[in-house]
Scaffold this active site. Structure first.
Site, PDB file in Angstrom:
ATOM      1  CG  ASP A 119     -21.053 -62.842  84.588  1.00 59.21           C
ATOM      2  OD1 ASP A 119     -21.301 -62.379  85.697  1.00 59.21           O
ATOM      3  OD2 ASP A 119     -20.252 -62.746  83.843  1.00 59.21           O
ATOM      4  CG  HIS A 152     -19.577 -59.303  85.978  1.00 59.91           C
ATOM      5  ND1 HIS A 152     -19.132 -60.166  85.342  1.00 59.91           N
ATOM      6  CD2 HIS A 152     -17.998 -58.492  86.053  1.00 59.91           C
ATOM      7  CE1 HIS A 152     -18.088 -60.129  85.035  1.00 59.91           C
ATOM      8  NE2 HIS A 152     -17.349 -59.175  85.266  1.00 59.91           N
ATOM      9  CG  ASN A 166     -31.305 -50.223  69.989  1.00 58.95           C
ATOM     10  OD1 ASN A 166     -30.361 -49.515  70.277  1.00 58.95           O
ATOM     11  ND2 ASN A 166     -31.565 -51.169  71.212  1.00 58.95           N
ATOM     12  CB  ALA A 254      -8.733 -68.327  80.891  1.00 56.72           C
ATOM     13  CB  ALA A 259     -11.223 -72.283  77.446  1.00 53.54           C
ATOM     14  CB  SER A 305     -15.355 -59.911  82.633  1.00 52.61           C
ATOM     15  OG  SER A 305     -14.982 -60.403  83.893  1.00 52.61           O
TER      16      SER A 305
END
Length: 356
Positions: A119, A152, A166, A254, A259, A305
């Site tokens: 990315d 992004h 956490n 994709a 994939a 995404s």
């Protein structure tokens, strides 16, 4: 040929209209080949050591909603006692319950599983991500500087593996997972798909078991398809965003064989208007108004995404349970256990996918 494609793909020649070897580092999209470039392409294609020569393809992020700016900071709603609810904003992450991630966490943790994010990079000092970050690679300049100058990649990384329980920010899908940032896109969210291909290969060669790719292009690139196939042979599952144009065809990678293409649904379980669809879309996940990490804070974002990031996190949980399982086996189980009640391809069901 198959033998050539099976080797390390970094030896393949690619670039501006297949002439990167002639003008290293200079790549500009052209609608037609100049006579000199066309002649160079034919010259290199004739060499015995060259498997093929092709024009590079521009691509990038086409999210319908980029992370908001300034970062969203808000109070969480009333929380229950599940693990994620100790994180202040987790109660506002509707996708956690929609995909039954809390049930999955009671059955598996992604401790040590390496998840590559190909990315724009990832913010290295984000308090919800820093403990999960591993050294990565900057494809664009060949360095280890993977800091995110867009936002992004940081958003995708938060959906995958932000710290769970956490007491900070949001919860990621794969607690204990290790984020391996691979910076293949620039500050404007665009780049070349040959760089994305190189990032996939690097991640596979550096022991990533899941590779999340949120960048895409409407145009195919053989080098990219070969990279996906190579990752599969190395034991890595490539989870790719379907794209956000509302088209009847998937973006690449994709759409490439091997994939796992993921589309986006809204809070009602319906395929979003902007999610690509069509042949090859076998799985969907929440992708609308997803609260996640942003540079220096938190934000809501939308896009396939984020959907691919959720599925990548679930895949990491499954691999932790079944370390010997190959990428095809993990993909088949994700599809087989998906919730298909909604009028869309099956929605990923983390609880079912990780059930013993």
């Amino acid at each position: 040929d198959t033998a050539a494609a099976a080797g390390p793909l970094h030896t393949t020649l690619f670039g501006d209209e297949a002439a990167a070897a002639v003008t290293p580092g200079i790549r500009t999209a052209h609608s037609t080949l100049s006579p000199g470039v066309a002649a160079a392409a034919l010259l290199y294609a004739a060499l015995p050591a060259v498997a093929y020569v092709e024009s590079d393809v521009p691509g990038g992020i086409t999210a319908p909603s980029e992370p908001s700016a300034p970062p969203l900071l808000r109070e969480a709603s009333n929380a229950d006692s599940s693990l994620a609810r100790t994180d202040p904003f987790a109660a506002d992450q509707w996708h956690l319950d929609a995909t039954r991630l809390p049930e999955a966490w009671s059955q598996s943790a992604a401790d040590g599983i390496r998840i590559a994010i190909v990315d724009t990079g990832v913010q290295g000092d984000h308090p919800d991500l820093d403990s999960a970050l591993q050294p990565g690679w900057n494809v664009r300049d060949g360095s280890n500087d993977t800091n995110d100058d867009h936002g992004h990649g940081t958003a995708v990384a938060g959906v995958v593996a932000a710290g769970v329980g956490n007491g900070v920010g949001v919860a990621g899908a794969a607690p204990g997972g290790r984020i391996v940032p691979v910076k293949a896109l620039g500050a404007d969210g665009t780049g070349w798909m040959s760089d994305v291909a190189a990032g996939i290969v690097w991640a596979a060669d550096h022991d990533a078991r899941v590779i999340v790719v949120a960048a895409g292009s409407r145009q195919p690139l053989r080098l990219l398809a070969d990279a996906v196939a190579y990752a599969g042979r190395r034991g890595a599952l490539v989870v790719a965003a379907a794209g956000n144009a509302g088209a009847q065809a998937l973006d690449h990678p994709a759409a490439d064989a091997g994939a796992l293409a993921v589309g986006a649904v809204d809070i009602h379980g319906a395929l979003t208007a902007w999610s690509n669809r069509g042949n090859g879309l076998r799985l969907v996940a929440p992708g609308d108004d997803i609260l996640t990490t942003a540079r220096d804070g938190y934000a809501t974002a939308s896009g396939t995404s984020l959907s691919a990031a959720i599925v990548g996190g679930v895949a990491a949980l499954m691999i932790a349970q079944r370390p010997d399982a190959g990428p095809d086996e993990i993909a088949r189980r994700l599809i087989a256990t998906a919730n298909d009640d909604a009028p869309a391809p099956g929605i990923v069901d983390a609880g079912a996918a990780t059930a013993v």
